[in-house]
Design a protein around this motif. Structure first.
Motif, PDB file in Angstrom:
ATOM      1  N   ASP A  16       1.274  -1.139  -0.011  1.00 54.26           N
ATOM      2  CA  ASP A  16       0.257   0.040   0.448  1.00 54.26           C
ATOM      3  C   ASP A  16       0.537   1.620   0.002  1.00 54.26           C
ATOM      4  OD1 ASP A  16       1.299   0.096   2.338  1.00 54.26           O
ATOM      5  OD2 ASP A  16      -0.970  -0.306   3.500  1.00 54.26           O
ATOM      6  N   ARG A  17       2.516   1.192  -0.018  1.00 56.20           N
ATOM      7  CA  ARG A  17       2.761   1.980  -0.085  1.00 56.20           C
ATOM      8  C   ARG A  17       2.952   2.870  -1.149  1.00 56.20           C
ATOM      9  NH1 ARG A  17       3.736   2.000   4.611  1.00 56.20           N
ATOM     10  NH2 ARG A  17       5.611   2.199   6.030  1.00 56.20           N
ATOM     11  N   GLU A  18       2.975   3.998  -1.770  1.00 56.53           N
ATOM     12  CA  GLU A  18       2.886   4.648  -2.981  1.00 56.53           C
ATOM     13  C   GLU A  18       3.580   4.521  -3.599  1.00 56.53           C
ATOM     14  OE1 GLU A  18       1.309   9.021  -2.229  1.00 56.53           O
ATOM     15  OE2 GLU A  18      -0.866   8.463  -1.460  1.00 56.53           O
ATOM     16  N   GLU A  19       5.007   4.526  -2.771  1.00 50.61           N
ATOM     17  CA  GLU A  19       6.299   5.114  -3.097  1.00 50.61           C
ATOM     18  C   GLU A  19       6.957   3.685  -3.558  1.00 50.61           C
ATOM     19  OE1 GLU A  19       8.114   8.596  -2.478  1.00 50.61           O
ATOM     20  OE2 GLU A  19       7.432   9.942  -3.631  1.00 50.61           O
ATOM     21  N   ASN A  20       7.352   3.273  -4.181  1.00 53.41           N
ATOM     22  CA  ASN A  20       8.909   2.102  -4.412  1.00 53.41           C
ATOM     23  C   ASN A  20       9.548   2.245  -5.692  1.00 53.41           C
ATOM     24  OD1 ASN A  20       9.339  -0.378  -4.960  1.00 53.41           O
ATOM     25  ND2 ASN A  20       7.590  -1.660  -4.559  1.00 53.41           N
ATOM     26  N   SER A  21      10.988   2.771  -4.846  1.00 47.18           N
ATOM     27  CA  SER A  21      12.087   2.456  -6.540  1.00 47.18           C
ATOM     28  C   SER A  21      12.401   1.653  -6.882  1.00 47.18           C
ATOM     29  CB  SER A  21      12.824   3.429  -5.028  1.00 47.18           C
ATOM     30  OG  SER A  21      12.673   5.048  -4.728  1.00 47.18           O
ATOM     31  N   GLY A  22      12.005   0.491  -6.138  1.00 44.23           N
ATOM     32  CA  GLY A  22      12.453  -0.776  -6.529  1.00 44.23           C
ATOM     33  C   GLY A  22      11.544  -1.906  -7.774  1.00 44.23           C
ATOM     34  N   THR A  23      10.138  -0.609  -8.416  1.00 49.15           N
ATOM     35  CA  THR A  23      10.010  -1.779  -9.525  1.00 49.15           C
ATOM     36  C   THR A  23      10.925  -2.056 -10.505  1.00 49.15           C
ATOM     37  OG1 THR A  23       9.030   0.442 -10.251  1.00 49.15           O
ATOM     38  CG2 THR A  23       7.942  -0.425  -9.238  1.00 49.15           C
ATOM     39  N   ASP A  24      12.259  -2.108 -10.989  1.00 49.48           N
ATOM     40  CA  ASP A  24      13.114  -2.155 -12.400  1.00 49.48           C
ATOM     41  C   ASP A  24      13.689  -4.137 -11.793  1.00 49.48           C
ATOM     42  OD1 ASP A  24      12.668   0.097 -13.317  1.00 49.48           O
ATOM     43  OD2 ASP A  24      14.271   0.517 -12.926  1.00 49.48           O
ATOM     44  N   GLY A  25      12.938  -4.076 -10.490  1.00 52.20           N
ATOM     45  CA  GLY A  25      13.717  -5.896 -10.296  1.00 52.20           C
ATOM     46  C   GLY A  25      14.287  -6.050  -9.297  1.00 52.20           C
ATOM     47  N   SER A  26      14.403  -7.331  -8.608  1.00 51.44           N
ATOM     48  CA  SER A  26      16.187  -7.247  -7.703  1.00 51.44           C
ATOM     49  C   SER A  26      17.184  -6.982  -8.081  1.00 51.44           C
ATOM     50  CB  SER A  26      15.893  -8.500  -7.215  1.00 51.44           C
ATOM     51  OG  SER A  26      14.023  -8.731  -6.933  1.00 51.44           O
ATOM     52  N   PHE A  27      18.109  -6.843  -6.648  1.00 53.18           N
ATOM     53  CA  PHE A  27      19.291  -6.525  -6.681  1.00 53.18           C
ATOM     54  C   PHE A  27      19.977  -6.818  -5.080  1.00 53.18           C
ATOM     55  CE2 PHE A  27      17.681  -2.356  -6.134  1.00 53.18           C
ATOM     56  CZ  PHE A  27      18.383  -1.216  -4.968  1.00 53.18           C
ATOM     57  N   ARG A  28      21.299  -7.002  -5.246  1.00 53.99           N
ATOM     58  CA  ARG A  28      21.970  -7.009  -4.074  1.00 53.99           C
ATOM     59  C   ARG A  28      23.155  -6.066  -4.065  1.00 53.99           C
ATOM     60  NH1 ARG A  28      22.168 -13.389  -3.897  1.00 53.99           N
ATOM     61  NH2 ARG A  28      20.661 -12.736  -6.025  1.00 53.99           N
ATOM     62  N   LEU A  29      23.576  -5.111  -2.867  1.00 53.30           N
ATOM     63  CA  LEU A  29      25.186  -4.857  -2.970  1.00 53.30           C
ATOM     64  C   LEU A  29      25.820  -5.493  -1.911  1.00 53.30           C
ATOM     65  CD1 LEU A  29      23.160  -1.145  -2.548  1.00 53.30           C
ATOM     66  CD2 LEU A  29      24.431  -2.270  -4.448  1.00 53.30           C
ATOM     67  N   LEU A  30      26.988  -5.543  -2.682  1.00 58.77           N
ATOM     68  CA  LEU A  30      28.030  -5.973  -1.102  1.00 58.77           C
ATOM     69  C   LEU A  30      29.427  -5.428  -1.194  1.00 58.77           C
ATOM     70  CD1 LEU A  30      27.023  -8.841  -3.762  1.00 58.77           C
ATOM     71  CD2 LEU A  30      28.333  -9.916  -1.877  1.00 58.77           C
ATOM     72  N   ARG A  31      29.650  -5.012   0.278  1.00 57.24           N
ATOM     73  CA  ARG A  31      30.569  -4.991   0.211  1.00 57.24           C
ATOM     74  C   ARG A  31      31.602  -4.984   0.608  1.00 57.24           C
ATOM     75  NH1 ARG A  31      29.253   0.614  -0.014  1.00 57.24           N
ATOM     76  NH2 ARG A  31      27.091   0.227   1.366  1.00 57.24           N
ATOM     77  N   LEU A  32      32.690  -4.892   0.057  1.00 58.53           N
ATOM     78  CA  LEU A  32      34.264  -5.932   0.072  1.00 58.53           C
ATOM     79  C   LEU A  32      35.007  -5.219   1.421  1.00 58.53           C
ATOM     80  CD1 LEU A  32      34.503  -6.915  -3.738  1.00 58.53           C
ATOM     81  CD2 LEU A  32      32.950  -8.006  -1.874  1.00 58.53           C
ATOM     82  N   LYS A  33      35.658  -6.238   1.786  1.00 58.13           N
ATOM     83  CA  LYS A  33      36.743  -5.812   2.859  1.00 58.13           C
ATOM     84  C   LYS A  33      37.563  -4.817   2.177  1.00 58.13           C
ATOM     85  CE  LYS A  33      36.923 -10.788   4.308  1.00 58.13           C
ATOM     86  NZ  LYS A  33      37.533 -11.555   4.184  1.00 58.13           N
TER      87      LYS A  33
END
Length: 279
Positions: free
Chosen positions: A206-223
């Motif tokens: 029910d949120r009016e805004e969803n910035s992820g409609t382009d699809g799933s993704f993940r972020l990994l911050r390395l050492k």
């Protein structure tokens, strides 16, 4: 030995398997056993022993345990089980597993299914069984085993990594695998959300805004401080290291976390959805 066929076009896995099979053959020959005699001693047929030594079959853990005992290797053969298990997983999964192992922080947004690191076995199997064109039974087992193996990094004992997950509400309600599987999957989410190094958030429909409609993704911050992104799309999933791309997804993920419920409110939301599956 079903499901343990070697991927002959996988150079990295092939190198591991050549080293393992060479050792198996050397130990067998040093013991003065033919393939038939060795197979009879460990409870397998001569044809299978031949396939393993030629690198066409990946030996299961129980095969290596039996070989270690029969050949008097004192644990040297059994010690190869970890390397052999890794070689069984598809290269794409091994590469992702390595990246996740190097990460000190992982963030992921999913709008279609529960994230792979959070999936229970039955849920993961249902996903792979639903793929079209379909996987064979052996391929399904391979994919499920690989996905579950990646979940080791959630264990606090394996490192001090920080995890955050944003799940669209739709993923909590889609009954993949059936109602009972969904119920157990939601219970698993509640368990993982209690870990001190995990933040789990829900983005309500029910949120009016969803910035992820382009699809799933993940972020990994390395050492080393670098950020790697992994974008998931049909037939075109890819790893991104260009700061121009990773910065965009990093900003997008920050917005998604702000749009989602807080971790505490998300737990209450998941409990509410779980309660609805029991009525």
């Amino acid at each position: 030995m079903s499901g343990w066929e070697a991927a002959l076009d996988d150079e990295e896995a092939g190198a591991v398997m050549r080293a393992v099979t060479r050792q198996l053959k050397l130990w067998r020959e040093a013991a003065g056993l033919t393939q038939a005699e060795f197979g009879a001693a460990i409870g397998y047929g001569e044809e299978l022993v031949s396939s393993v030594e030629r690198g066409r079959r990946i030996p299961r853990p129980e095969y290596l345990d039996a070989a270690d005992e029969v050949l008097g290797a004192g644990g040297k053969i059994a010690a190869m089980k970890g390397d052999v298990a890794e070689a069984r997983y598809p290269k794409k999964v091994r590469d992702l597993k390595k990246l996740e192992a190097e990460a000190v922080e992982l963030g992921a947004y999913n709008n279609s299914v529960i994230h792979g690191l959070l999936q229970i076995e039955e849920y993961a199997r249902a996903i792979f069984n639903a793929r079209r064109p379909g996987f064979t039974e052996d391929e399904v087992e391979q994919q499920v085993a690989a996905r579950l193996a990646r979940q080791e990094i959630l264990d606090l004992m394996t490192g001090r990594r920080a995890f955050s997950f944003v799940q669209c509400e739709s993923t909590l309600r889609r009954p993949i695998g059936g109602r009972m599987v969904l119920r157990r999957q939601l219970e698993r989410l509640l368990e993982v959300a209690e870990l001190r190094n995990v933040d789990l958030q829900v983005l309500p429909l029910d949120r009016e805004e969803n910035s992820g409609t382009d699809g799933s993704f993940r972020l990994l911050r390395l050492k080393d401080g670098a950020t790697v992104a992994f974008s998931e799309a049909p037939l075109s999933s890819r790893v991104m290291t260009d700061p121009k791309e990773t910065t965009i997804l990093d900003m997008r993920y920050g917005v998604l976390r702000a749009q989602a419920l807080s971790p505490q409110d998300s737990l209450a939301f998941i409990e509410k959805v779980l309660g609805e599956t029991r009525t």
